[in-house]
Write an enzyme that holds these catalytic residues in place. Structure first.
Site, PDB file in Angstrom:
ATOM      1  N   ASP A  74       0.803  -1.188  -0.079  1.00 50.23           N
ATOM      2  CA  ASP A  74      -0.033   0.161  -0.072  1.00 50.23           C
ATOM      3  C   ASP A  74       0.825   1.283  -0.033  1.00 50.23           C
ATOM      4  O   ASP A  74       0.799   2.254  -0.606  1.00 50.23           O
ATOM      5  CB  ASP A  74      -0.831   0.087   1.052  1.00 50.23           C
ATOM      6  N   CYS A 115       1.469  -6.986   5.426  1.00 52.25           N
ATOM      7  CA  CYS A 115       0.819  -5.940   5.102  1.00 52.25           C
ATOM      8  C   CYS A 115      -0.602  -5.733   5.422  1.00 52.25           C
ATOM      9  O   CYS A 115      -1.076  -6.786   5.683  1.00 52.25           O
ATOM     10  CB  CYS A 115       1.071  -5.447   3.583  1.00 52.25           C
ATOM     11  N   LYS A 117      -3.633  -5.811   3.985  1.00 56.92           N
ATOM     12  CA  LYS A 117      -4.686  -6.673   3.507  1.00 56.92           C
ATOM     13  C   LYS A 117      -4.395  -8.137   3.722  1.00 56.92           C
ATOM     14  O   LYS A 117      -5.362  -8.961   3.573  1.00 56.92           O
ATOM     15  CB  LYS A 117      -5.031  -6.462   1.877  1.00 56.92           C
ATOM     16  N   CYS A 187       3.810  -0.803   9.006  1.00 55.62           N
ATOM     17  CA  CYS A 187       4.071   0.678   9.388  1.00 55.62           C
ATOM     18  C   CYS A 187       4.039   0.880  10.716  1.00 55.62           C
ATOM     19  O   CYS A 187       2.954   0.163  11.463  1.00 55.62           O
ATOM     20  CB  CYS A 187       3.024   1.583   8.758  1.00 55.62           C
ATOM     21  N   SER A 463      -6.053   5.574   4.791  1.00 53.69           N
ATOM     22  CA  SER A 463      -4.946   4.846   5.441  1.00 53.69           C
ATOM     23  C   SER A 463      -5.093   4.916   6.926  1.00 53.69           C
ATOM     24  O   SER A 463      -5.815   6.079   7.229  1.00 53.69           O
ATOM     25  CB  SER A 463      -3.606   5.562   5.026  1.00 53.69           C
TER      26      SER A 463
END
Length: 548
Positions: A74, A115, A117, A187, A463
């Site tokens: 993403d 990540c 998804k 993240c 996001s």
């Protein structure tokens, strides 16, 4: 079905080639679904964790067979046409795990993901398959350093707006870019990956502490190995996902997400998982729970700290213990340990650092970080992110943009004025297609210094790193001729998070007349997976799922 009896000799012959011995054919066969790839820091280390999980499976008496599933980055795709594929990848991940697990008749499945998804996609497949299952999270990235402060991926998205409007130098801009992502892991703030990992732990589908651990740590490897062992135990006890994924466990997950200040994407993903688990979860459940759960965690994007800090302070179990003691979560829900939530938390100490997670009597913010809005602009609902807002009502003139790119260009060209309401439409599940996260726009708004003076409304999504007065998931979307398609420049839009409302100051007759005059929408993409997705996907108000 695939290993027993003379008729299955051909199947056994194939399995012998991948390492089976005579004694292995009576063992549980475990599918290890690995989302490893080197295209994103979130997933670049997952092969190591998959191998650790295999070790745990073997140690407990099972036989692991590892296969790959996809991921998309993403962070790399954000702000481009490539982001249209992000939410689509959730469905592809779920479908691929279902296909392999069903075709090979696995006795259980362990999924390793990083990540955004990967997590909901894996959980959707597990709920659909309903064979013993467990999820292993890849873990969080450590913060980088630039200009004497911690930085992460959202720092560079916001720096685009700061640099584009002359607020920082090119040297500062480059330094943030070079240090935002210092290694492996998802993240670092309470963005979508960490939100969903936390929610999955609260659902009971991953081991305690596993959702807050650093990606690059020994404890993460140990946890992956323990998960392999635990899965074999689930097979022996015949504990299946739908024994764990019940309405009360979803209420636990929502409660934790609210307390942590989590991503609005949790609404889409939890509803999608619930649908696969045959659990009746609706948008109204998020407001019902949010009304009694304050925002406790001082975590990015609305706070100061990152997931690594929370891990050192006691991790997700310490937050769940706080909520359990306050009778805000259900302690009797079953988990993948074979024990209940209350049993898992029995000896967990209280959170050790009140700078990171506050008490219920002294919350970080007194309200939940997100609310579901309805009104004449969103009859089916919309989701507002309100964590850290100074004002909960915004009334201003609409500025209409029919794509994310148009809105970003207007911000960078300094065409946005204080009090404007940016209306970004035709970015919904069908219209996008793919319901892009528009972090490039929200990041640029913050970077340009407009975060406290403008609002944004979209049928797209955000996001987990987005913050400010932003409203997404507007349904019906513009492509379905929802009222957002009738908006014109200058129409007065009113967002009231306290009243849970989203309206335009127009009469019902005027909205209906405008919609009637609209030309038929011409799809932007007519071939491939996006076209297929656009035809199958349901409203964001139903989780943007493609299943019936």
């Amino acid at each position: 079905m695939v290993t027993q009896g003379d008729k299955r000799a051909p199947g056994r012959a194939m399995l012998r080639a991948v390492g089976f011995k005579d004694e292995d054919f009576s063992k549980p066969i475990i599918g290890v679904a690995s989302a490893w790839s080197n295209l994103t820091p979130c997933n670049m280390h997952l092969d190591t964790l998959a191998r650790k999980a295999e070790e745990g499976v073997r140690r407990a008496g099972g036989f692991p067979l590892t296969f790959g599933t996809i991921t998309v980055s993403d962070g790399i795709a954000m702000g481009t046409e490539a982001m249209k594929y992000s939410l689509v990848s959730r469905e592809v991940i779920a479908d691929s795990i279902e296909v392999v697990s069903s075709a090979e008749r696995f006795d259980g499945v362990l999924a390793v993901g990083g990540c955004d998804k990967n997590m909901p996609g894996a959980l959707m497949a597990m709920a659909r398959l309903n064979i013993p299952s467990i999820f292993v999270y890849g873990g969080t990235i450590k913060p980088g350093r630039a200009g004497g402060r911690d930085v992460d991926i959202v720092s560079i998205f916001e720096a685009v707006g700061s640099f584009g409007t002359g607020k920082i130098s090119r040297e500062e801009f480059k330094e943030i870019e070079c240090h935002a992502c210092p290694g492996a892991g998802s993240c670092g703030g309470m963005y979508t990956a960490n939100t969903m990992a936390s929610a999955i732990e609260a659902l009971g589908m991953s081991l305690p502490y596993s959702s807050s651990q650093d990606a690059e740590s020994g404890e993460k490897k140990d946890s992956a190995s323990q998960a392999g062992e635990a899965l074999v135990g689930l097979i022996k006890k015949n504990i299946r996902p739908r024994n764990i994924l019940v309405k009360k466990s979803f209420e636990n997950a929502i409660t934790l997400v609210m307390a942590l200040g989590g991503s609005t994407n949790a609404v889409l993903h939890l509803m999608a998982i619930a649908k696969e688990a045959k659990v009746n979860l609706a948008l109204g459940d998020f407001n019902r729970i949010g009304k009694r759960v304050p925002h406790l965690a001082n975590l990015k994007p609305s706070g100061k700290y990152v997931m690594s800090d929370l891990n050192h302070g006691g991790g997700i179990p310490s937050v769940m213990k706080l909520l359990l003691d306050a009778r805000l979560i259900h302690g009797d829900c079953l988990t993948v340990t074979g024990k209940t939530v209350a049993e898992n938390l029995k000896d967990v100490p209280a959170i050790s650092d009140r700078r990171i997670v506050r008490s219920l009597s002294d919350p970080f913010y007194p309200t939940a970080p997100m609310v579901v809005l309805r009104g004449n602009l969103a009859p089916e609902g919309a989701v507002a992110k309100i964590g850290g807002l100074k004002a909960f009502r915004h009334r201003g003139p609409a500025r209409i943009f029919n794509s994310e790119e148009e809105a970003l260009d207007a911000i960078l060209r300094k065409k946005i004025r204080p009090n404007d309401v940016l209306a970004v439409r035709y970015e919904g599940p069908k219209g996008g297609p793919g319901m892009r996260e528009i972090l490039s726009v929200t990041g640029a708004i913050i970077g340009a210094g407009l975060g406290d003076s403008v609002a944004l409304v979209t049928d797209g999504r955000f996001s987990g790193g987005s913050h400010g007065f932003v409203v997404g998931h507007v349904a019906p979307e513009a492509m379905d001729r929802g009222p957002i398609a009738a908006l014109r420049d200058g129409d007065i839009v009113v967002i009231d998070a306290k009243q849970f409302s989203l309206d335009v100051e127009l009469g019902a007759g005027e909205i209906k007349a405008r919609l009637k005059k609209l030309k038929p929408y011409t799809p932007k993409i007519t071939t491939g997976v996006l076209a297929k997705y656009s035809k199958l996907v349901r409203s964001a108000a139903e989780g943007a799922v493609t299943c019936e």
